[in-house]
Design an enzyme around this catalytic site. Structure first.
Site, PDB file in Angstrom:
ATOM      1  N   CYS A   1       0.869  -1.174   0.000  1.00  0.00           N
ATOM      2  CA  CYS A   1       0.000   0.000   0.000  1.00  0.00           C
ATOM      3  C   CYS A   1       0.902   1.218   0.000  1.00  0.00           C
ATOM      4  O   CYS A   1       1.691   1.408   0.928  1.00  0.00           O
ATOM      5  CB  CYS A   1      -0.894   0.019   1.237  1.00  0.00           C
ATOM      6  SG  CYS A   1      -1.798   1.578   1.366  1.00  0.00           S
TER       7      CYS A   1
ATOM      8  N   GLU B   1     -11.375  12.385  28.791  1.00  0.00           N
ATOM      9  CA  GLU B   1     -11.189  11.402  27.720  1.00  0.00           C
ATOM     10  C   GLU B   1     -12.003  10.153  28.066  1.00  0.00           C
ATOM     11  O   GLU B   1     -11.957   9.670  29.194  1.00  0.00           O
ATOM     12  CB  GLU B   1      -9.690  11.084  27.607  1.00  0.00           C
ATOM     13  CG  GLU B   1      -9.333   9.812  26.890  1.00  0.00           C
ATOM     14  CD  GLU B   1      -9.787   9.755  25.434  1.00  0.00           C
ATOM     15  OE1 GLU B   1      -9.662  10.761  24.711  1.00  0.00           O
ATOM     16  OE2 GLU B   1     -10.301   8.688  25.028  1.00  0.00           O
TER      17      GLU B   1
ATOM     18  N   TYR C   1     -11.609  15.681  25.054  1.00  0.00           N
ATOM     19  CA  TYR C   1     -11.294  14.629  24.081  1.00  0.00           C
ATOM     20  C   TYR C   1      -9.771  14.554  23.993  1.00  0.00           C
ATOM     21  O   TYR C   1      -9.185  14.571  22.912  1.00  0.00           O
ATOM     22  CB  TYR C   1     -11.896  14.937  22.706  1.00  0.00           C
ATOM     23  CG  TYR C   1     -13.370  15.236  22.725  1.00  0.00           C
ATOM     24  CD1 TYR C   1     -14.300  14.218  22.588  1.00  0.00           C
ATOM     25  CD2 TYR C   1     -13.836  16.542  22.889  1.00  0.00           C
ATOM     26  CE1 TYR C   1     -15.663  14.490  22.601  1.00  0.00           C
ATOM     27  CE2 TYR C   1     -15.195  16.822  22.912  1.00  0.00           C
ATOM     28  CZ  TYR C   1     -16.096  15.796  22.764  1.00  0.00           C
ATOM     29  OH  TYR C   1     -17.433  16.071  22.770  1.00  0.00           O
TER      30      TYR C   1
ATOM     31  N   GLN D   1      -2.525  10.114  16.178  1.00  0.00           N
ATOM     32  CA  GLN D   1      -2.691  10.498  14.774  1.00  0.00           C
ATOM     33  C   GLN D   1      -1.875   9.589  13.859  1.00  0.00           C
ATOM     34  O   GLN D   1      -0.768   9.196  14.205  1.00  0.00           O
ATOM     35  CB  GLN D   1      -2.230  11.953  14.580  1.00  0.00           C
ATOM     36  CG  GLN D   1      -3.078  12.971  15.310  1.00  0.00           C
ATOM     37  CD  GLN D   1      -4.436  13.192  14.651  1.00  0.00           C
ATOM     38  OE1 GLN D   1      -4.746  12.600  13.613  1.00  0.00           O
ATOM     39  NE2 GLN D   1      -5.238  14.029  15.264  1.00  0.00           N
TER      40      GLN D   1
ATOM     41  N   ASP E   1     -10.972  18.548  20.896  1.00  0.00           N
ATOM     42  CA  ASP E   1     -10.572  17.792  19.698  1.00  0.00           C
ATOM     43  C   ASP E   1     -11.522  16.604  19.534  1.00  0.00           C
ATOM     44  O   ASP E   1     -11.128  15.447  19.694  1.00  0.00           O
ATOM     45  CB  ASP E   1      -9.116  17.327  19.891  1.00  0.00           C
ATOM     46  CG  ASP E   1      -8.551  16.617  18.671  1.00  0.00           C
ATOM     47  OD1 ASP E   1      -9.235  16.557  17.635  1.00  0.00           O
ATOM     48  OD2 ASP E   1      -7.416  16.119  18.764  1.00  0.00           O
TER      49      ASP E   1
ATOM     50  N   CYS F   1     -11.767  17.380  12.301  1.00  0.00           N
ATOM     51  CA  CYS F   1     -11.425  16.661  11.074  1.00  0.00           C
ATOM     52  C   CYS F   1     -12.594  16.649  10.084  1.00  0.00           C
ATOM     53  O   CYS F   1     -12.480  16.053   9.026  1.00  0.00           O
ATOM     54  CB  CYS F   1     -10.944  15.250  11.377  1.00  0.00           C
ATOM     55  SG  CYS F   1     -12.141  14.277  12.281  1.00  0.00           S
TER      56      CYS F   1
HETATM   57  C1  LIG Z   1      -9.496  12.962  17.595  1.00  0.00           C
HETATM   58  S1  LIG Z   1      -8.993  12.086  19.071  1.00  0.00           S
HETATM   59  C2  LIG Z   1      -8.000  13.316  19.852  1.00  0.00           C
HETATM   60  C3  LIG Z   1      -7.026  12.867  20.889  1.00  0.00           C
HETATM   61  C4  LIG Z   1      -5.944  13.858  21.286  1.00  0.00           C
HETATM   62  N1  LIG Z   1      -6.415  15.226  21.374  1.00  0.00           N
HETATM   63  C5  LIG Z   1      -4.757  13.775  20.354  1.00  0.00           C
HETATM   64  O1  LIG Z   1      -4.533  14.710  19.574  1.00  0.00           O
HETATM   65  O2  LIG Z   1      -4.020  12.768  20.395  1.00  0.00           O
HETATM   66  C6  LIG Z   1     -10.492  12.090  19.981  1.00  0.00           C
HETATM   67  C7  LIG Z   1     -10.423  11.409  21.338  1.00  0.00           C
HETATM   68  O3  LIG Z   1     -11.705  11.578  21.975  1.00  0.00           O
HETATM   69  C8  LIG Z   1     -12.071  10.378  22.629  1.00  0.00           C
HETATM   70  N2  LIG Z   1     -13.555  10.436  22.678  1.00  0.00           N
HETATM   71  C9  LIG Z   1     -14.460  10.088  21.737  1.00  0.00           C
HETATM   72  N3  LIG Z   1     -15.712  10.410  22.136  1.00  0.00           N
HETATM   73  C10 LIG Z   1     -15.584  10.977  23.370  1.00  0.00           C
HETATM   74  C11 LIG Z   1     -16.513  11.534  24.304  1.00  0.00           C
HETATM   75  N4  LIG Z   1     -17.818  11.555  24.036  1.00  0.00           N
HETATM   76  N5  LIG Z   1     -16.041  12.052  25.452  1.00  0.00           N
HETATM   77  C12 LIG Z   1     -14.703  12.013  25.730  1.00  0.00           C
HETATM   78  N6  LIG Z   1     -13.783  11.507  24.886  1.00  0.00           N
HETATM   79  C13 LIG Z   1     -14.217  11.000  23.728  1.00  0.00           C
HETATM   80  C14 LIG Z   1     -11.471   9.269  21.812  1.00  0.00           C
HETATM   81  O4  LIG Z   1     -11.237   8.130  22.623  1.00  0.00           O
HETATM   82  C15 LIG Z   1     -10.157   9.919  21.319  1.00  0.00           C
HETATM   83  O5  LIG Z   1      -9.107   9.641  22.218  1.00  0.00           O
END
Ligand SMILES: C[S@@+](CC[C@H](N)C(=O)[O-])C[C@H]1O[C@@H](n2cnc3c(N)ncnc32)[C@H](O)[C@@H]1O
Length: 281
Positions: free
Chosen positions: A58, A168, A144, A115, A211, A238
């Site tokens: 890939c 989280e 998050y 990421q 996030d 995103c």
């Molecule tokens: C896009 S990732 C961002 C993680 C971190 N900011 C980073 O840059 O590495 C989103 C995160 O939110 C968590 N998540 C998803 N839904 C959630 C919720 N309702 N409440 C809290 N955390 C949540 C996921 O487990 C994930 O770790």
């Protein structure tokens, strides 16, 4: 896409470039999930189908990393996750995986978010840090927060007399984050859903970093965050439509879009990552 959604959903006429990250268009994807066919060989699922297509490689994955996996056989019908860590070691379905960003190191258990583009964590941490500009002795929230990538930067800004709260939902991410950032005692960790916990968080935050997954924040959460009257909100997103909707909800609560950047974090796909700074008043 971003300009269109901002215009349509937030009434904002703004064009921002989608900035390239270092490393080029290929070989950037550090985590690949493969499906295993009935003969035990790993491949990719055909578009909108459960059929597994054999592949030789890939081009989005780092060169040479998939070939050894594709030569092996696995239990039929399962999925295989291939992760390339910060030292270019290839892991197949095993953890922990070492990742580094913002001058720190994390040991991530299987399934914990990180990421997939190797340049994105450092890039986001730098932009989030610059725009959050949390005051020394102040309070910041990292919603998050995953394993606390942004919290590590915010903790440096508020210093030992300040406080950073990470929320989280993944208990494993919280455990991995706590272990990696144990020296930053100004960080408090809350495992659970943001929607549920936000009302119980103490104090008045100077800065909120959020996030969320693709669906964004939505009206109830935007209202709940604005009710705490932070000076600044840094929104990492995103999905451009969800971001534009959230920007419009923030505007209705008196937060204006001060800065916006977009990054080509998923080259050769239509996805990209945005960071928005919303400021009160
Ligand atoms: C896009 S990732 C961002 C993680 C971190 N900011 C980073 O840059 O590495 C989103 C995160 O939110 C968590 N998540 C998803 N839904 C959630 C919720 N309702 N409440 C809290 N955390 C949540 C996921 O487990 C994930 O770790």
């Amino acid at each position: 896409m971003l300009a269109e959604q901002l215009q349509r959903l937030a009434g904002i006429g703004l064009r921002v470039p989608v900035e390239e990250l270092p490393g080029g268009a290929l070989g950037w994807r550090r985590r690949v999930r493969l499906a295993v066919d009935e003969t035990g060989h790993a491949g990719l699922r055909a578009h909108r189908s459960h059929d597994v297509l054999p592949i030789a490689d890939c081009p989005l994955a780092p060169a040479g990393t998939l070939a050894p996996v594709l030569e092996r056989t696995f239990e039929p019908g399962r999925e295989v996750e291939v992760t390339v860590d910060a030292d270019d070691v290839v892991h197949v379905d095993t953890g922990p995986v070492v990742q580094r960003a913002a001058g720190r190191e994390w040991r991530l258990s299987p399934g914990v978010f990180w990421q997939v583009h190797p340049a994105l964590p450092d890039t986001l941490a730098a932009v989030v840090g610059e725009w959050a500009a949390a005051p020394e002795g102040g309070v910041a929230w990292d919603l998050y927060g995953g394993v606390g990538l942004f919290a590590s930067v915010l903790a440096g800004q508020v210093g030992p007399t300040g406080g950073v709260t990470v929320v989280e939902s993944s208990r494993q991410a919280v455990a991995d984050g706590r272990a990696a950032l144990a020296d930053l005692t100004q960080i408090g960790w809350r495992a659970g859903r943001v929607e549920k916990l936000v009302g119980s968080l103490d104090g008045q935050p100077d800065v909120i970093v959020a996030d969320p997954p693709r669906k964004g924040l939505g009206r109830e959460l935007v209202d709940a965050l604005c009710a705490r009257a932070p000076q600044r909100i840094v929104h990492v997103a995103c999905d451009p439509a969800a971001l534009a909707r959230d920007v419009s909800l923030f505007a209705a609560r008196g937060y204006r879009l001060e800065k916006l950047r977009a990054f080509d974090a998923f080259p050769m796909t239509h996805h990209f990552e945005c960071v928005a700074l919303l400021v009160a008043g």
